[in-house]
Write a protein that holds these residues in place. Structure first.
Motif, PDB file in Angstrom:
ATOM      1  N   ILE A   1     116.943 -15.632  73.859  1.00  0.00           N
ATOM      2  CA  ILE A   1     116.447 -16.158  75.419  1.00  0.00           C
ATOM      3  C   ILE A   1     115.290 -15.869  75.010  1.00  0.00           C
ATOM      4  N   ILE A   2     114.147 -14.523  74.698  1.00  0.00           N
ATOM      5  CA  ILE A   2     113.429 -14.759  74.685  1.00  0.00           C
ATOM      6  C   ILE A   2     112.629 -15.829  73.444  1.00  0.00           C
TER       7      ILE A   2
ATOM      8  N   TYR B   1     118.398   3.100  71.596  1.00  0.00           N
ATOM      9  CA  TYR B   1     117.313   2.676  71.385  1.00  0.00           C
ATOM     10  C   TYR B   1     116.354   1.795  72.717  1.00  0.00           C
ATOM     11  N   PHE B   2     116.858   0.743  72.883  1.00  0.00           N
ATOM     12  CA  PHE B   2     116.637   0.045  74.315  1.00  0.00           C
ATOM     13  C   PHE B   2     116.510   0.796  75.244  1.00  0.00           C
ATOM     14  N   CYS B   3     117.152   1.475  75.961  1.00  0.00           N
ATOM     15  CA  CYS B   3     117.553   2.770  77.105  1.00  0.00           C
ATOM     16  C   CYS B   3     116.626   3.622  77.281  1.00  0.00           C
ATOM     17  N   GLU B   4     116.585   4.384  75.545  1.00  0.00           N
ATOM     18  CA  GLU B   4     115.830   5.304  76.023  1.00  0.00           C
ATOM     19  C   GLU B   4     113.941   4.696  76.344  1.00  0.00           C
ATOM     20  N   LEU B   5     114.095   3.943  75.505  1.00  0.00           N
ATOM     21  CA  LEU B   5     112.304   3.028  75.759  1.00  0.00           C
ATOM     22  C   LEU B   5     112.552   2.906  77.450  1.00  0.00           C
ATOM     23  N   THR B   6     113.212   2.474  77.525  1.00  0.00           N
ATOM     24  CA  THR B   6     113.408   2.341  79.767  1.00  0.00           C
ATOM     25  C   THR B   6     112.940   3.850  80.029  1.00  0.00           C
ATOM     26  N   THR B   7     113.409   4.144  79.142  1.00  0.00           N
ATOM     27  CA  THR B   7     113.688   5.831  79.930  1.00  0.00           C
ATOM     28  C   THR B   7     114.676   6.055  81.170  1.00  0.00           C
ATOM     29  N   LEU B   8     116.100   4.899  80.439  1.00  0.00           N
ATOM     30  CA  LEU B   8     117.108   4.999  81.115  1.00  0.00           C
ATOM     31  C   LEU B   8     118.020   6.455  80.354  1.00  0.00           C
ATOM     32  N   CYS B   9     118.221   6.608  79.443  1.00  0.00           N
ATOM     33  CA  CYS B   9     118.318   7.132  78.530  1.00  0.00           C
ATOM     34  C   CYS B   9     117.618   8.554  78.683  1.00  0.00           C
ATOM     35  N   PRO B  10     118.034   9.659  78.658  1.00  0.00           N
ATOM     36  CA  PRO B  10     116.891  11.187  77.640  1.00  0.00           C
ATOM     37  C   PRO B  10     116.906  10.925  76.145  1.00  0.00           C
TER      38      PRO B  10
ATOM     39  N   SER C   1     125.102  -3.293  75.468  1.00  0.00           N
ATOM     40  CA  SER C   1     125.166  -3.270  73.751  1.00  0.00           C
ATOM     41  C   SER C   1     125.958  -5.041  73.522  1.00  0.00           C
ATOM     42  N   GLN C   2     126.251  -5.280  75.392  1.00  0.00           N
ATOM     43  CA  GLN C   2     127.031  -6.741  75.058  1.00  0.00           C
ATOM     44  C   GLN C   2     126.110  -8.399  75.289  1.00  0.00           C
ATOM     45  N   SER C   3     124.690  -7.283  75.756  1.00  0.00           N
ATOM     46  CA  SER C   3     123.674  -9.087  75.975  1.00  0.00           C
ATOM     47  C   SER C   3     122.522  -8.958  74.934  1.00  0.00           C
ATOM     48  N   ILE C   4     121.950  -7.782  74.100  1.00  0.00           N
ATOM     49  CA  ILE C   4     120.733  -7.749  73.894  1.00  0.00           C
ATOM     50  C   ILE C   4     120.951  -8.782  72.945  1.00  0.00           C
ATOM     51  N   SER C   5     121.882  -8.903  72.005  1.00  0.00           N
ATOM     52  CA  SER C   5     121.440  -9.798  70.660  1.00  0.00           C
ATOM     53  C   SER C   5     120.897 -11.725  71.699  1.00  0.00           C
TER      54      SER C   5
ATOM     55  N   ASP D   1     107.021  -8.259  81.632  1.00  0.00           N
ATOM     56  CA  ASP D   1     107.110  -7.772  80.383  1.00  0.00           C
ATOM     57  C   ASP D   1     107.212  -7.072  80.150  1.00  0.00           C
ATOM     58  N   ALA D   2     107.654  -5.449  80.319  1.00  0.00           N
ATOM     59  CA  ALA D   2     108.333  -4.082  79.169  1.00  0.00           C
ATOM     60  C   ALA D   2     109.374  -4.124  79.025  1.00  0.00           C
ATOM     61  N   PHE D   3     109.919  -5.227  80.557  1.00  0.00           N
ATOM     62  CA  PHE D   3     111.782  -6.087  79.517  1.00  0.00           C
ATOM     63  C   PHE D   3     111.541  -6.637  78.047  1.00  0.00           C
ATOM     64  N   ILE D   4     110.619  -7.185  78.001  1.00  0.00           N
ATOM     65  CA  ILE D   4     110.596  -8.600  77.371  1.00  0.00           C
ATOM     66  C   ILE D   4     110.111  -7.650  75.920  1.00  0.00           C
ATOM     67  N   HIS D   5     108.815  -6.895  75.794  1.00  0.00           N
ATOM     68  CA  HIS D   5     108.592  -5.841  75.152  1.00  0.00           C
ATOM     69  C   HIS D   5     109.550  -5.329  73.975  1.00  0.00           C
ATOM     70  N   LEU D   6     110.313  -4.637  75.121  1.00  0.00           N
ATOM     71  CA  LEU D   6     111.012  -3.425  74.993  1.00  0.00           C
ATOM     72  C   LEU D   6     112.805  -4.169  74.119  1.00  0.00           C
ATOM     73  N   ILE D   7     112.484  -5.091  74.428  1.00  0.00           N
ATOM     74  CA  ILE D   7     113.955  -5.897  74.257  1.00  0.00           C
ATOM     75  C   ILE D   7     113.292  -6.313  72.342  1.00  0.00           C
ATOM     76  N   GLU D   8     112.058  -6.914  72.276  1.00  0.00           N
ATOM     77  CA  GLU D   8     112.147  -6.771  71.649  1.00  0.00           C
ATOM     78  C   GLU D   8     111.572  -6.044  70.419  1.00  0.00           C
TER      79      GLU D   8
END
Length: 235
Positions: free
Chosen positions: A72-73, A123-132, A63-67, A108-115
Motif C-alpha cells: 500500500i505504501i 523487528y518492526f515492533c522493536e523499532l516502534t519500541t512496543l517490543c523490548p 505478521s498478518q499485514s506488514i506485506s 511518518d515514523a510508521f511508514i518509515h519503520l514499515i519500510e
C-alpha cells in the motif's frame, strides 16, 4: 538474536514413522508464550488499547499485514494520515490495530519503520519500541537438554518434545519455533512468540507432534538407526 550450536539426538529411533525434527530457536523470553498466527484480534481490546501488552498485539497484527501495508505504501504514495493509510487494509480489525499502533508512533515514523523492517514483524515492533530490545552480550542462552518421547512408534503416534534452556543474560523479543522435516512429506511446525525476552534462569519449552498419515504427510517407515540419525535439533 540468540544463536544455538547444532547438536544431534542419536538415541531417537522412529522405525515405523520417520520424523526428522528440527527445533529452531531465535531470541526468546520467559514470559507466557503466545502462538503466532493463531491469536485473534479482540475487537474491544483493539479499539481501546487498554490492559494490553502491546508487543504481542503489534507482532500479531504485523505478521498478518506488514506485506500488505508495504505494498500500500509503495503504490499509494503520499497518504494524509494513519486513518487514510490503515483504512486501505481489507479487514476492520486490521484497520483498528493499524490505527492504534500508527497513532502511537506517528504516521511518518510508521511508514518509515514499515519500510525499514524488511517484512520482519518482530523487528518492526522493536523499532516502534512496543517490543523490548535487550542487546545481549557474551553467552546469552544455551540448550542444556532435549528429549523426545516416545523414541519410536508407529504411524499415528503422538511424540512429545521437551527442551531445557539456560538463560545467562536478558534477551530481546523473539520466537521459539518447532519445525518438523519429514523426508517424504511437506515440512510443518509452529512458532510461539515470547514477547519480553529471557531473563536469567532456567526454562523449558515443548511441543507435540501427531503422526497421523495424510496426503501431505504420509510418515512413511523409511528411517532406521543404521542408516542415519532420525532426528536433529539445530539452530
Amino acid at each position: 538474536i540468540v544463536g544455538f550450536s547444532p547438536f544431534r539426538l542419536s538415541t531417537m529411533r522412529v522405525v515405523a514413522a520417520l520424523l526428522c525434527v528440527a527445533i529452531l530457536f531465535s531470541a526468546a523470553s520467559a514470559a507466557p508464550i503466545t502462538k503466532l498466527g493463531r491469536t485473534k484480534l479482540a475487537p474491544k481490546a483493539v479499539k481501546k488499547g487498554l490492559g494490553l501488552d502491546l508487543c504481542p498485539l503489534c507482532v500479531q497484527f504485523t505478521s498478518q499485514s506488514i506485506s500488505e501495508l508495504l505494498n500500500i505504501i509503495l503504490n499509494a504514495g503520499v497518504v494524509g494520515g494513519c486513518a487514510e493509510l490503515c483504512g486501505m487494509l481489507p479487514q476492520k480489525l486490521e484497520q483498528e490495530a493499524c490505527n492504534l499502533i500508527c497513532d502511537i508512533v506517528g504516521i511518518d515514523a510508521f511508514i518509515h519503520l514499515i519500510e525499514k523492517a524488511d517484512l520482519d514483524p518482530i523487528y518492526f515492533c522493536e523499532l516502534t519500541t512496543l517490543c523490548p530490545v535487550h542487546d545481549c552480550e557474551g553467552q546469552c542462552v544455551k540448550i542444556t537438554d532435549a528429549a523426545v518421547a516416545p523414541q519410536s512408534g508407529p504411524q499415528g503416534t503422538t511424540f512429545k518434545i521437551g527442551v531445557a534452556i539456560q538463560a545467562f543474560n536478558q534477551t530481546s523479543t523473539g520466537t521459539i519455533a518447532f519445525s518438523v522435516l519429514p523426508p517424504d512429506g511437506m515440512p510443518f511446525g509452529d512458532a510461539e512468540l515470547v514477547p519480553k525476552g529471557f531473563s536469567p534462569g532456567t526454562f523449558q519449552a515443548g511441543a507435540q507432534i501427531e503422526t497421523q498419515p495424510s496426503e501431505q504427510e504420509p510418515f512413511s517407515p523409511v528411517c532406521t538407526r543404521s542408516t542415519s540419525p532420525c532426528a536433529r535439533v539445530s539452530a
